[in-house]
Write a protein that holds these residues in place. Structure first.
Motif, PDB file in Angstrom:
ATOM      1  N   PRO A 154      18.892 -34.002   7.958  1.00 26.50           N
ATOM      2  CA  PRO A 154      20.064 -33.659   8.774  1.00 26.50           C
ATOM      3  C   PRO A 154      21.386 -33.565   8.018  1.00 26.50           C
ATOM      4  O   PRO A 154      22.372 -33.097   8.557  1.00 26.50           O
ATOM      5  CB  PRO A 154      20.121 -34.790   9.800  1.00 26.50           C
ATOM      6  N   VAL A 155      21.411 -34.007   6.747  1.00 27.65           N
ATOM      7  CA  VAL A 155      22.655 -33.979   5.968  1.00 27.65           C
ATOM      8  C   VAL A 155      22.326 -33.524   4.550  1.00 27.65           C
ATOM      9  O   VAL A 155      21.366 -34.006   3.936  1.00 27.65           O
ATOM     10  CB  VAL A 155      23.322 -35.367   5.926  1.00 27.65           C
ATOM     11  N   ARG A 156      23.117 -32.593   4.047  1.00 26.08           N
ATOM     12  CA  ARG A 156      22.955 -32.138   2.669  1.00 26.08           C
ATOM     13  C   ARG A 156      24.319 -32.022   2.012  1.00 26.08           C
ATOM     14  O   ARG A 156      25.362 -32.015   2.679  1.00 26.08           O
ATOM     15  CB  ARG A 156      22.250 -30.785   2.618  1.00 26.08           C
ATOM     16  N   LEU A 157      24.326 -31.918   0.711  1.00 21.24           N
ATOM     17  CA  LEU A 157      25.544 -31.638  -0.025  1.00 21.24           C
ATOM     18  C   LEU A 157      25.763 -30.128  -0.054  1.00 21.24           C
ATOM     19  O   LEU A 157      24.809 -29.352  -0.071  1.00 21.24           O
ATOM     20  CB  LEU A 157      25.406 -32.173  -1.450  1.00 21.24           C
ATOM     21  N   TYR A 158      27.032 -29.706  -0.027  1.00 23.70           N
ATOM     22  CA  TYR A 158      27.358 -28.299  -0.215  1.00 23.70           C
ATOM     23  C   TYR A 158      28.513 -28.201  -1.209  1.00 23.70           C
ATOM     24  O   TYR A 158      29.629 -28.638  -0.913  1.00 23.70           O
ATOM     25  CB  TYR A 158      27.727 -27.627   1.100  1.00 23.70           C
ATOM     26  N   VAL A 159      28.227 -27.636  -2.364  1.00 25.94           N
ATOM     27  CA  VAL A 159      29.221 -27.459  -3.429  1.00 25.94           C
ATOM     28  C   VAL A 159      29.490 -25.966  -3.524  1.00 25.94           C
ATOM     29  O   VAL A 159      28.806 -25.225  -4.238  1.00 25.94           O
ATOM     30  CB  VAL A 159      28.704 -28.029  -4.769  1.00 25.94           C
ATOM     31  N   ALA A 160      30.485 -25.504  -2.794  1.00 31.45           N
ATOM     32  CA  ALA A 160      30.695 -24.062  -2.602  1.00 31.45           C
ATOM     33  C   ALA A 160      30.873 -23.269  -3.891  1.00 31.45           C
ATOM     34  O   ALA A 160      30.327 -22.160  -3.997  1.00 31.45           O
ATOM     35  CB  ALA A 160      31.886 -23.840  -1.672  1.00 31.45           C
ATOM     36  N   PRO A 161      31.626 -23.758  -4.896  1.00 27.89           N
ATOM     37  CA  PRO A 161      31.887 -22.899  -6.056  1.00 27.89           C
ATOM     38  C   PRO A 161      30.798 -22.923  -7.118  1.00 27.89           C
ATOM     39  O   PRO A 161      30.946 -22.280  -8.157  1.00 27.89           O
ATOM     40  CB  PRO A 161      33.184 -23.490  -6.621  1.00 27.89           C
ATOM     41  N   MET A 162      29.704 -23.656  -6.876  1.00 25.24           N
ATOM     42  CA  MET A 162      28.659 -23.778  -7.888  1.00 25.24           C
ATOM     43  C   MET A 162      27.341 -23.196  -7.379  1.00 25.24           C
ATOM     44  O   MET A 162      27.144 -23.010  -6.180  1.00 25.24           O
ATOM     45  CB  MET A 162      28.461 -25.245  -8.279  1.00 25.24           C
ATOM     46  N   PHE A 195      23.528 -22.934  -6.234  1.00 25.76           N
ATOM     47  CA  PHE A 195      23.033 -23.699  -5.090  1.00 25.76           C
ATOM     48  C   PHE A 195      22.202 -24.921  -5.479  1.00 25.76           C
ATOM     49  O   PHE A 195      21.976 -25.795  -4.653  1.00 25.76           O
ATOM     50  CB  PHE A 195      22.233 -22.769  -4.179  1.00 25.76           C
ATOM     51  N   TYR A 196      21.718 -25.002  -6.713  1.00 20.89           N
ATOM     52  CA  TYR A 196      20.965 -26.198  -7.082  1.00 20.89           C
ATOM     53  C   TYR A 196      21.836 -27.444  -7.116  1.00 20.89           C
ATOM     54  O   TYR A 196      21.328 -28.573  -7.064  1.00 20.89           O
ATOM     55  CB  TYR A 196      20.199 -26.012  -8.401  1.00 20.89           C
ATOM     56  N   LYS A 197      23.159 -27.265  -7.160  1.00 17.42           N
ATOM     57  CA  LYS A 197      24.063 -28.422  -7.087  1.00 17.42           C
ATOM     58  C   LYS A 197      24.191 -28.963  -5.666  1.00 17.42           C
ATOM     59  O   LYS A 197      24.621 -30.109  -5.481  1.00 17.42           O
ATOM     60  CB  LYS A 197      25.444 -28.030  -7.612  1.00 17.42           C
ATOM     61  N   SER A 198      23.830 -28.159  -4.664  1.00 13.26           N
ATOM     62  CA  SER A 198      23.988 -28.560  -3.260  1.00 13.26           C
ATOM     63  C   SER A 198      22.734 -29.299  -2.782  1.00 13.26           C
ATOM     64  O   SER A 198      21.895 -28.759  -2.063  1.00 13.26           O
ATOM     65  CB  SER A 198      24.259 -27.324  -2.386  1.00 13.26           C
ATOM     66  N   ALA A 199      22.612 -30.545  -3.196  1.00 10.03           N
ATOM     67  CA  ALA A 199      21.387 -31.316  -2.985  1.00 10.03           C
ATOM     68  C   ALA A 199      21.025 -31.434  -1.506  1.00 10.03           C
ATOM     69  O   ALA A 199      21.868 -31.743  -0.660  1.00 10.03           O
ATOM     70  CB  ALA A 199      21.553 -32.713  -3.587  1.00 10.03           C
ATOM     71  N   LYS A 200      19.745 -31.180  -1.218  1.00  8.78           N
ATOM     72  CA  LYS A 200      19.218 -31.314   0.141  1.00  8.78           C
ATOM     73  C   LYS A 200      18.801 -32.758   0.409  1.00  8.78           C
ATOM     74  O   LYS A 200      18.638 -33.555  -0.496  1.00  8.78           O
ATOM     75  CB  LYS A 200      18.016 -30.383   0.309  1.00  8.78           C
ATOM     76  N   TRP A 201      18.620 -33.068   1.721  1.00  8.89           N
ATOM     77  CA  TRP A 201      18.114 -34.377   2.156  1.00  8.89           C
ATOM     78  C   TRP A 201      18.918 -35.529   1.543  1.00  8.89           C
ATOM     79  O   TRP A 201      18.367 -36.506   1.023  1.00  8.89           O
ATOM     80  CB  TRP A 201      16.618 -34.487   1.814  1.00  8.89           C
ATOM     81  N   LEU A 202      20.236 -35.406   1.645  1.00  7.48           N
ATOM     82  CA  LEU A 202      21.130 -36.358   0.987  1.00  7.48           C
ATOM     83  C   LEU A 202      21.003 -37.755   1.596  1.00  7.48           C
ATOM     84  O   LEU A 202      21.064 -37.920   2.816  1.00  7.48           O
ATOM     85  CB  LEU A 202      22.572 -35.864   1.129  1.00  7.48           C
TER      86      LEU A 202
END
Length: 238
Positions: A184-192, A194-201
């Protein structure tokens, strides 16, 4: 990279090497991506084999995980722990996160292998707000992220983590983030990438140095600025 589907799939993980082999990108990488994407979009509705259903295109995502299986978390049992070099460690429930001020960003999602999903809305809590609530210590230099898949990890410098376009995301494409998208929660790093936007945080740990994440241990760039990493050293914040 964390790629996932626009609709529920069978949940089988697709390994990065298999994924890249299927695409046939090889050394072409991002340079070939625009041509490849246009070609995929042109044939997506004309392929009787269904092969293009395995490939990313302008319309959505594909399910991806580096773990053999990922447990599900619900609103009742989800927890996000903030700890490390902070004055006030805290564990958040999903309700706690929803009660905090929300930020909405609409940006392109760009995978390092070349595919892109344009104009994707994300909503959530700015990571900088959670860091401020925790009280970051004077020796802090970075933030490490862990995930309840038990395998994936990522890191950002403290300056990167405090950017206004870095979210602890609760919604994606104007709906709550489902399991296959990293919810239900993930990271989103917009300028990088997508592998930086870790899932299942599941964990945010403030540290005294950057600790390379899962793919970075396998050779991917630690600083993954879109269009400026993969061997380039220029930083868009400079």
């Amino acid at each position: 990279m964390n790629a996932e589907p626009s609709e529920e799939r069978d949940g089988r993980p697709i390994g990065r090497r298999v994924f890249l082999g299927t695409l046939g990108l090889g050394a072409l990488g991002v340079a070939a991506a625009p041509v490849l994407q246009r070609g995929l979009e042109a044939v997506a509705g004309k392929d009787p084999t269904g092969l293009t259903g395995l490939l990313p295109n302008g319309g959505g995502f594909r399910y991806y995980s580096v773990a053999a299986s990922v447990p599900h978390r619900t609103a009742a049992d989800y927890r996000l722990k903030v700890d490390g070099l902070v004055d006030r460690p805290h564990t958040y429930t999903l309700a706690d996160l929803r009660a905090l001020p929300q930020t909405r960003l609409v940006r392109d999602v760009q995978c390092v292998t070349g595919w892109r999903v344009p104009g994707t809305p994300f909503e959530g809590v700015r990571l900088s707000r959670l860091l401020d609530l925790a009280g970051v210590g004077s020796s802090a230099r970075a933030v490490r992220f862990t995930c309840f898949d038990g395998t994936y990890s990522e890191s950002l410098t403290l300056a990167q983590a405090r950017r206004a376009d870095v979210l602890v995301a609760l919604r994606m494409q104007d709906k709550d983030i489902g399991h296959d998208h990293g919810g239900p929660v993930r990271l989103y790093v917009a300028p990088m990438y997508f592998y930086k936007s870790a899932k299942w945080l599941s964990g945010i740990t403030v540290t005294d140095r950057v600790e390379p994440g899962y793919w970075e241990h396998l050779g991917y760039d630690v600083d993954a600025w879109v269009g400026r990493s993969n061997g380039r050293t220029d930083d868009p914040t400079s």
